[in-house]
Design an enzyme around this catalytic site. Structure first.
Site, short mmCIF file in Angstrom:
data_model
loop_
_atom_site.label_atom_id
_atom_site.label_comp_id
_atom_site.label_asym_id
_atom_site.label_seq_id
_atom_site.Cartn_x
_atom_site.Cartn_y
_atom_site.Cartn_z
N HIS A 16 0.60 -1.15 0.07
CA HIS A 16 -0.02 -0.09 -0.11
C HIS A 16 0.45 1.56 -0.13
O HIS A 16 0.25 2.24 -0.08
CB HIS A 16 -0.86 -0.33 1.07
CG HIS A 16 -1.91 -1.05 1.16
ND1 HIS A 16 -3.40 -0.47 0.15
CD2 HIS A 16 -2.06 -2.26 1.31
CE1 HIS A 16 -3.75 -1.92 0.41
NE2 HIS A 16 -3.19 -2.78 1.06
N LYS B 39 -8.13 14.05 4.30
CA LYS B 39 -6.98 13.00 4.86
C LYS B 39 -6.45 12.96 5.93
O LYS B 39 -5.72 14.01 6.10
CB LYS B 39 -6.71 12.76 3.59
CG LYS B 39 -5.32 13.71 3.00
CD LYS B 39 -4.85 13.96 1.26
CE LYS B 39 -6.03 13.81 -0.09
NZ LYS B 39 -6.54 12.85 -0.39
N ARG B 40 -6.00 11.63 6.16
CA ARG B 40 -4.29 12.23 6.95
C ARG B 40 -2.96 13.30 6.49
O ARG B 40 -3.22 13.26 5.36
CB ARG B 40 -3.38 11.01 7.06
CG ARG B 40 -4.25 9.42 7.88
CD ARG B 40 -4.62 10.20 9.41
NE ARG B 40 -3.38 10.15 9.95
CZ ARG B 40 -2.32 9.21 11.08
NH1 ARG B 40 -3.29 8.06 11.30
NH2 ARG B 40 -2.19 9.42 11.98
N LYS C 206 1.34 14.86 0.91
CA LYS C 206 -0.03 15.00 0.43
C LYS C 206 -0.18 16.34 -0.17
O LYS C 206 -1.37 16.68 -0.16
CB LYS C 206 -1.45 14.32 1.37
CG LYS C 206 -1.27 12.80 1.79
CD LYS C 206 -2.30 11.98 2.82
CE LYS C 206 -2.27 10.69 3.27
NZ LYS C 206 -2.47 10.37 2.01
N THR D 22 -8.04 6.84 -2.26
CA THR D 22 -10.01 6.09 -2.12
C THR D 22 -10.54 7.63 -2.44
O THR D 22 -12.46 7.43 -2.44
CB THR D 22 -9.85 5.07 -0.88
OG1 THR D 22 -9.69 5.55 0.11
CG2 THR D 22 -9.15 3.97 -1.63
N LYS E 137 -14.24 9.34 -3.38
CA LYS E 137 -15.47 8.90 -2.96
C LYS E 137 -15.95 9.76 -3.74
O LYS E 137 -17.72 10.78 -3.77
CB LYS E 137 -15.31 9.24 -1.63
CG LYS E 137 -14.99 7.54 -1.16
CD LYS E 137 -14.48 7.36 0.35
CE LYS E 137 -13.80 6.60 0.63
NZ LYS E 137 -12.86 5.79 2.02
C1 6GP Z 1 -2.58 4.30 1.75
C2 6GP Z 1 -2.02 4.65 1.09
O1 6GP Z 1 -1.56 5.53 0.79
C3 6GP Z 1 -3.19 5.41 0.07
O2 6GP Z 1 -2.82 5.75 -1.15
C4 6GP Z 1 -4.06 3.77 -0.62
O3 6GP Z 1 -5.38 4.41 -1.07
C5 6GP Z 1 -4.57 3.27 0.45
O4 6GP Z 1 -3.48 2.44 1.65
C6 6GP Z 1 -5.39 2.00 0.22
O5 6GP Z 1 -4.60 1.22 -0.18
N1 6GP Z 1 -2.07 3.34 2.71
C7 6GP Z 1 -1.87 3.64 3.74
O6 6GP Z 1 -2.26 4.15 4.29
C8 6GP Z 1 -0.30 3.15 4.53
O7 6GP Z 1 -0.51 2.50 6.32
C9 6GP Z 1 0.98 1.29 5.32
O8 6GP Z 1 0.31 2.05 4.14
#
Ligand code: 6GP
Length: 822
Positions: free
Chosen positions: A370, A561-562, A567, A669, A673
């Site tokens: 991810h 978002k975080r 970002k 994601t 939305k």
């Molecule tokens: C996140 C990514 O930063 C995001 O771009 C993606 O949409 C989401 O995963 C789902 O795939 N990654 C994380 O939240 C994370 O902790 C280790 O990755």
């Protein structure tokens, strides 16, 4: 009779449970029944929380029948089951989800109405199950709902954190973290399974039996106890299980110590157990790095694997058929220790030889990556690993020897490349690389967007990909349209159905029909009216939470978002400052009125992220107090962003900010939305934005900035942010204002270092992309001024998001990785 539960009951004439009616009168009677007999309260003294609990119990009863039927049916079909292992499930509230998927909304409203209770009011009392940080955890929740909706037998496995994601408060604009207590009033959704518990060990030593087979004698032992939550699919087609583990002491009280008078020591085991499932680490895409985290990872991996093997053996009796009957998906590297734990269970408990065990492990396990952020790649110091999990360390060395042998045998890798593929990082302090462990132990490694998957092949897993070229594949993320359209935006859902027909919740591609009315003035008016109602509602929430009045007819420009430097919330804030300057210098121009909204949490240890939150609040304070810009610009940071707040903000957005440094956001994601709810996106060619542009059409999305390749090129060849800043009067002025303390008169140096970082290195390309971003924002203003054009674009966005349903994503996993759909 005492043994009835364990007996074969097929030839017994047991009474069946009464089928649960969904007639409103019956529902109302049942609610009163639960209130009386389960909660022990009279309707006259019941609190709103009591009504909520009673209503949940009644809904839950309607779920249980379908749940048992789903379980029985999987058993009967001798089908393959999917196991989704994730440290995080960011679920939010479950009431509305369950009621809509059961198609009982009207009935429940009526039933509660008869009792003088409003469904909409009590469901707002439900706490968010916030067992996740951000994207990764929310994706797991969407996947659970989609697997049930597309009829895949699946179990989610995770940790039942007593304290989930922290609650964020603002104190003078600074983030303050407070513990979240979602279990305070109990959790009526879950079933505690005292009988389903497994022993989890740590530390100790190994007794050698023969070459392969060993006995591990852990020094510390705990129980993992299961809590099950039913996950209802669309139209209750299937109900799957989310099984979360809580740690329990094996010896709750050491009486001997207690009797000696050592009262604290007597409770030591209880305290250690409690710590294991106590809190979610609030680090998003950054490793927590502490021993407790590794203990949590092993705790839930081991419990889940023991449960999977127990279920497999009970039904099929033969361990070697595991890969045909079980697909285990690792959600990032957090459960990667599962590779070693499955090997241990197969070898030491099920007596397989190493080769057979390795073959079964690889055919059963798959891994999703991810993030590419180098600092996020988990690794553990070898001494720590060895001390906590001595047997696993041994197995990892053995696996490593095999992988490195395979690599050398190809004759194509030099020593540096082989060292890069090793499961042990030998630079400095030796560490176990969890990404490499997950990669070599899996038959499938997937990225979460096309771009991210390609970058994975070129960067982090370059050589492992060369060694095992068939493993990496892409599964672009998706979102569940039930929660993220139907439930959060019933207005748009109902309007859409007039055009698309009723199938959109099971086939989001059917939204495409909205294209035909995108230019229709009457439709545009109704579409805009729904957006306006959603904005009115959000304006109410803003005023209630932070006391700021905003104009719902202004453009709602939202970044939620975080908080992370990649970002680039900072770029958004700097541009806001530049815009503020511009408006003040040219008050005569027709500025598009905007409300700039931010929300998101920062990891507690992430200094710059916390400073960015403070900056957003400092800028908001100055801008919102300025009469010169009052009618055209407002800035707000909403505290405690969570799933429930997203459900209010997303449907109210006109503009969605997806502005990460290209190459750094694996997918995103939230971007999906917003677009599904009819917001336009301003964004970079990063993550899934790239594919969104393909589906929505380049003319309906506002793209700016460097590409991933250009970012890489600039980083490789060096780039001078000072030159870029000097060449941009707007940027220069905004940065000067921030660094000189215009927004922080009480502490003029507050942002000096933050801005110096941009001037000196600017790793995230804020300066490099600034002019392009600002120009794109002025294009947005231009489109806003032509409302019919804006509305047509917004409608086309909602129409063309079908591909981004998580049902599509899950079907691809089902076909291409799990082999559970043809
Ligand atoms: C996140 C990514 O930063 C995001 O771009 C993606 O949409 C989401 O995963 C789902 O795939 N990654 C994380 O939240 C994370 O902790 C280790 O990755």
């Amino acid at each position: 009779a005492l043994l009835r539960g364990q007996m074969d009951t097929t030839d017994m004439n047991l009474p069946s449970p009464t089928p649960k009616s969904s007639d409103p009168a019956r529902l109302a009677a049942d609610i009163v029944d639960r209130l009386t007999y389960r909660i022990g309260k009279d309707a006259t003294v019941a609190t709103p929380d009591d009504w909520l609990t009673a209503a949940v119990l009644v809904v839950r009863d309607r779920v249980v029948e379908r749940w048992m039927e789903s379980t029985r049916e999987t058993y009967r079909r001798e089908g393959k089951r999917v196991y989704y292992l994730s440290m995080e499930f960011l679920i939010g509230r479950l009431m509305r989800d369950a009621v809509t998927n059961l198609e009982l909304v009207g009935e429940m409203q009526e039933a509660l109405g008869e009792l003088g209770v409003e469904l909409d009011l009590i469901r707002e009392l439900e706490p968010d199950a916030a067992l996740g940080n951000g994207g990764l955890g929310r994706l797991a929740a969407c996947f659970m709902e989609s697997m049930a909706s597309v009829d895949i037998p699946a179990y989610g496995y995770g940790i039942r954190y007593q304290n989930g994601m922290f609650r964020q408060e603002l104190s003078d604009g600074w983030q303050v973290e407070l513990p979240e207590t979602w279990l305070e009033h109990g959790n009526p959704w879950e079933f505690e399974r005292r009988e389903s518990r497994y022993e989890i060990g740590f530390g100790g030593h190994i007794e050698r039996d023969d070459a392969d087979n060993c006995t591990w004698k852990p020094a510390e032992r705990f129980w993992a106890e299961a809590f099950d939550t039913p996950i209802v699919g669309w139209k209750a087609k299937r109900v799957n299980t989310l099984r979360l583990w809580r740690a329990e002491p094996i010896d709750p009280l050491e009486l001997e110590a207690f009797n000696r008078g050592d009262h604290m020591g007597a409770l030591q085991d209880s305290m250690k157990a409690e710590a294991l499932s106590r809190v979610l680490y609030p680090a998003d895409a950054t490793p927590a790095g502490q021993a407790l985290r590794l203990r949590q990872e092993f705790f839930f991996s081991s419990a889940s694997l023991q449960d999977i093997l127990r279920r497999h053996m009970a039904q099929f009796g033969r361990i070697t058929s595991l890969p045909e009957k079980a697909a285990i998906q690792l959600n990032d590297t957090h459960p990667a220790v599962s590779v070693a734990e499955l090997m241990r269970l197969l070898i030491d408990v099920h007596n397989l030889d190493f080769d057979t065990a390795w073959d079964i492990t690889k055919r059963t396990i798959a891994y999703t990556n991810h993030t590419l952020l180098p600092e996020a790649l988990e690794s553990w110091p070898v001494p720590l690993f060895e001390q906590l999990l001595p047997r696993h360390m041994q197995l990892i060395y053995k696996i490593n020897a095999r992988v490195l042998r395979e690599a050398r045998a190809t004759g194509t890798f030099d020593d540096a490349q082989v060292a890069g593929m090793s499961l042990i990082d030998e630079h400095g302090e030796r560490r176990v690389r969890m990404g490499n462990l997950a990669f070599v132990g899996a038959h499938s490694i997937n990225g979460v967007s096309g771009l991210h998957t390609e970058l994975m092949k070129e960067t982090v897993f370059k050589d492992l990909h060369k060694l095992y070229p068939l493993r990496i594949n892409n599964k672009t993320n998706g979102i569940t349209p039930r929660r993220w359209l139907m439930q959060c935006n019933p207005g748009l859902y109902n309007l859409s159905r007039e055009v698309t027909g009723d199938s959109i919740m099971s086939d989001l591609d059917a939204m495409k029909a909205l294209d035909t009315v995108a230019e229709d003035a009457a439709f545009q008016e109704r579409f805009a009216a729904i957006k306006r109602a959603n904005k009115d509602r959000l304006a109410g929430v803003i005023e209630k939470r932070i006391g700021l009045k905003v104009d719902p007819s202004a453009m709602f420009d939202i970044q939620i978002k975080r908080i992370h430097e990649y970002k680039r919330q900072l770029m958004n804030i700097v541009e806001t400052v530049a815009l503020y300057d511009q408006i003040r210098s040219h008050p005569e121009r027709a500025w598009a009125p905007r409300v700039k909204l931010f929300a998101g949490k920062a990891a507690s240890s992430y200094h710059n992220a916390k400073l960015i939150i403070k900056l957003a609040n400092d800028v908001a304070r100055v801008v919102n107090a300025d009469p010169a810009t009052r009618d055209v610009l407002k800035v707000a940071f909403l505290p405690n962003y969570n799933v429930s707040l997203a459900e209010v903000m997303v449907p109210a957005a006109d503009l969605s900010e997806q502005i990460s440094t290209a190459g750094m956001e694996a997918s995103g994601t939230g971007n999906m939305k917003f677009a599904l709810n009819g917001a336009l996106t301003i964004g970079t060619l990063d993550g899934a934005n790239v594919e969104m542009r393909e589906h929505i059409g380049a003319e309906n999305i506002i793209i700016f900035g460097l590409t991933a390749a250009e970012v890489a090129e600039k980083r490789a060849n060096g780039y001078s942010p000072e030159e870029v800043i000097a060449a941009s009067p707007e940027l220069s002025q905004a940065l000067k204002a921030i660094e000189s303390g215009v927004f922080s008169p009480e502490d003029r140096n507050r942002y000096a270092d933050l801005v110096a970082g941009l001037r000196m290195s600017d790793w995230f390309m804020v300066a490099a992309d600034f002019d392009s971003y600002a120009a794109a924002q002025r294009d947005v203003d231009g489109i806003w001024a032509e409302q019919p054009r804006w509305q047509a674009m917004a409608i086309r966005n909602a129409a063309r998001m079908g591909y981004f349903s998580s049902d599509r994503t899950i079907r691809q996993y089902g076909r291409e990785i799990w082999n559970v759909i043809n």
